[in-house]
Structure formats: structure tokens, C-alpha cells
Design an enzyme around this catalytic site. Structure first.
Site, PDB file in Angstrom:
ATOM      1  N   GLU A  17      13.816  37.065 -58.999  1.00 30.97           N
ATOM      2  CA  GLU A  17      15.181  36.909 -58.463  1.00 30.97           C
ATOM      3  C   GLU A  17      16.057  38.092 -58.881  1.00 30.97           C
ATOM      4  OE1 GLU A  17      17.389  35.501 -56.776  1.00 30.97           O
ATOM      5  OE2 GLU A  17      16.804  33.473 -56.197  1.00 30.97           O
ATOM      6  N   ASN A  99      21.985  30.462 -62.680  1.00 35.89           N
ATOM      7  CA  ASN A  99      21.256  30.951 -61.513  1.00 35.89           C
ATOM      8  C   ASN A  99      21.824  32.322 -61.136  1.00 35.89           C
ATOM      9  OD1 ASN A  99      19.010  30.165 -59.852  1.00 35.89           O
ATOM     10  ND2 ASN A  99      20.408  30.027 -58.130  1.00 35.89           N
ATOM     11  N   ASN A 145      24.038  30.322 -55.327  1.00 28.78           N
ATOM     12  CA  ASN A 145      23.144  31.444 -55.089  1.00 28.78           C
ATOM     13  C   ASN A 145      23.919  32.706 -54.741  1.00 28.78           C
ATOM     14  OD1 ASN A 145      20.282  31.680 -55.459  1.00 28.78           O
ATOM     15  ND2 ASN A 145      20.040  29.824 -54.260  1.00 28.78           N
ATOM     16  N   ASP A 195      19.239  32.196 -49.665  1.00 24.68           N
ATOM     17  CA  ASP A 195      19.119  32.365 -51.114  1.00 24.68           C
ATOM     18  C   ASP A 195      20.019  33.532 -51.520  1.00 24.68           C
ATOM     19  OD1 ASP A 195      18.186  32.552 -53.792  1.00 24.68           O
ATOM     20  OD2 ASP A 195      16.199  31.867 -53.226  1.00 24.68           O
TER      21      ASP A 195
END
Length: 288
Positions: A17, A99, A145, A195
Site C-alpha cells: 500500500e 490505514n 482510504n 482504494d
């Protein structure tokens, strides 16, 4: 390989990520969230070094004075240029982790959270000032996100993945206040879920599609004008980097894939790159 994508890092990241170009070092930061790893890729030399973090790490961004700011399970931490670690702010809550995150032009960190069980409304979006002051911008999101800003800084784009939308806010660049949230792109009929995202110098928004195996580019008016096919269904995020910020780096994941799907996707968990994809915007370092 589709769309002339190259392999930047061949690997099997569980949850690759957060690609971020660090202009000061000419390297790409990215994380494997569930492995508690921050990676630093040197595209020129090909090396990919790893920093182990004390907790699951949702994002890592450069600091203005060197080192990193990291969005961890229990809050935001900092690494000094010499590697020393300290906590800037903690918000530990059972079952929740950091996140995706992004740094605005004012040097503030926008840090999202989510619950491990992805319970609706269990996540937050925070704005963290360089001195450690925290503002809860959105108190009840599910999977916080992608975050990015228009070239003039007047708009902020944001993804709460289960909504299947990219939303947009008006921004006061000086204060960091946001207002008038509204849909920018509805992805309800698109394969996969939105995302991570990045914004290019033309003001177009590039969105990675989890379980969609693609990155889509949308014009400032919200029209789809490019779809990049990615040979890994769990496409997670994208960012521009490299010389002139012209190359698009794409992270992917293997988490949740059974052995049959893993065999069918040998590049799942790798970092891919599309050379000459466009023109990215210069990033910002966290000022704290």
C-alpha cells in the site's frame, strides 16, 4: 504485460500500500501493512530496503527534516533521520488500525483508520498538525482510504471504500478546513472497489481498484479517460515518481487470496510501474 507495466519490486506483499515518492532521496516509500514493514525502493539502483515498525503500518511519509512519519495501529509515530522513534499522538482503540494517509501543502498529515473487522462507521479521518494537535475531520467512516488534492489545493478527494465513490471537498488551504462533501465519481457499476488514489498535474484523479485489477484515471469533470489493466486483482494504490514525476507506481496485495488465485497471479504482492504514464504533482513532507 498489459499497458507496458514493468515490475519495480517483485514480491508477495500481504497488503502492499501507500506508494509515496520521496523527492529528497529519489526513492519510493511503500508499506506492507500487515507485515509491519516500510519499504524504500531505489528505482535507479534497484534496491528495496525494509524498516520494521512496532505495529501494523498503514502509511509512511517523509518528514521535512528527514526521517518518516508513520500511521500505525495505535496512532502516529515518527522516525528521526537517525532512526530514533517516538510517538507524536496516540488514539489506541481495540480492533482498529491506521490505514492510508497523505500530507497537505501545509505540512499536515491526514491519517485514516479502520476496524480490522471492517465494521461500518468504525473508522475515522484525522488531521494531525506538526505539533501533534489532532482534529477529527470525519468521525464515522468504514475504510478510510485514498486522499489527494487538486493542483491549486482548493479541492480534496477522498475514498471511504465501501461507499464505492470518490468524494470531493472544498478546502481552505491555509487552515486545512474542508466543507461541502459531495460525490466526485460513482463507481458502483465498476468492477472492484476504490482504494488509494493520486492526482496528476492536469487535475485528473487516478484511482486503484481493489479486486478490479485496474487503475482508472478521471478528468476533473469526473469522466473516465483511461483504464490501466493491472495483472493483480487486489490493486491497492498508485503514485507518480521517478524522473520528472512521470512514472506511475502501483502497489498490490495477496491477502485473502487462496493458493489457486495466487498461482494464477504471479505478480500479486509486487510493486509495478507504468513508465511515462503522465505528470504527477510534487509531494509534501510532514512538517513535524
Amino acid at each position: 504485460m498489459p499497458d507496458d507495466l514493468d515490475v519495480a519490486v517483485r514480491g508477495r506483499a500481504r497488503l502492499g500500500e501507500g506508494p509515496t515518492w520521496d523527492a529528497a532521496t529519489g526513492t519510493l516509500l511503500w508499506v506492507d501493512i500487515l507485515a509491519s514493514e516500510v519499504h524504500r525502493l531505489d528505482p535507479a539502483g534497484g534496491g528495496d530496503t525494509v524498516l520494521r515498525t512496532p505495529q501494523h503500518v498503514g502509511a509512511a511519509k517523509p518528514r521535512a527534516g528527514g526521517g518518516l512519519v508513520v500511521n500505525l495501529r495505535d496512532g502516529v509515530g515518527r522516525y528521526a533521520a537517525d532512526g530514533a522513534f517516538d510517538w507524536l499522538v496516540t488514539w489506541a482503540e481495540d480492533g482498529r488500525r491506521g490505514n492510508d494517509a497523505a500530507v497537505d501543502a501545509g505540512g499536515r498529515l491526514w491519517a485514516g483508520t479502520m476496524r480490522y473487522d471492517e465494521a461500518p462507521g468504525g473508522g475515522r479521518l484525522y488531521r494531525v498538525d506538526p505539533a501533534g494537535g489532532v482534529v477529527t475531520v470525519l468521525p464515522e467512516v468504514t475504510t478510510s482510504n485514498g486522499i489527494g488534492w487538486s493542483p491549486d489545493g482548493g479541492l480534496m478527494y477522498y475514498v471511504d471504500t465501501p461507499t464505492r465513490r470518490v468524494d470531493v471537498f472544498d478546502v481552505d488551504a491555509e487552515s486545512g478546513l474542508v466543507a461541502r462533501r459531495r460525490p466526485f465519481v460513482d463507481l458502483g457499476r465498476v468492477a472492484g472497489l476504490p482504494d488509494g488514489l493520486t492526482v496528476d498535474a492536469d487535475g485528473c484523479v487516478w484511482v486503484a481498484l481493489w479486486d478490479g485489477g485496474a487503475v482508472h484515471r478521471y478528468t476533473p469533470a469526473g469522466a473516465l479517460d483511461r483504464a490501466v489493466e493491472v495483472p493483480a486483482a487486489r490493486t491497492t494504490a498508485c503514485a507518480f515518481g521517478g524522473p520528472g514525476l512521470g512514472d506511475l507506481f502501483v502497489t498490490t496485495a495477496t491477502v485473502g487470496l487462496d493458493p489457486e488465485r495466487l498461482a494464477a497471479e504471479p505478480l500479486a504482492g509486487s510493486v509495478l510501474v507504468l513508465p511515462g504514464a503522465g505528470h504527477g504533482l510534487p509531494g509534501h513532507a510532514f512538517a513535524g
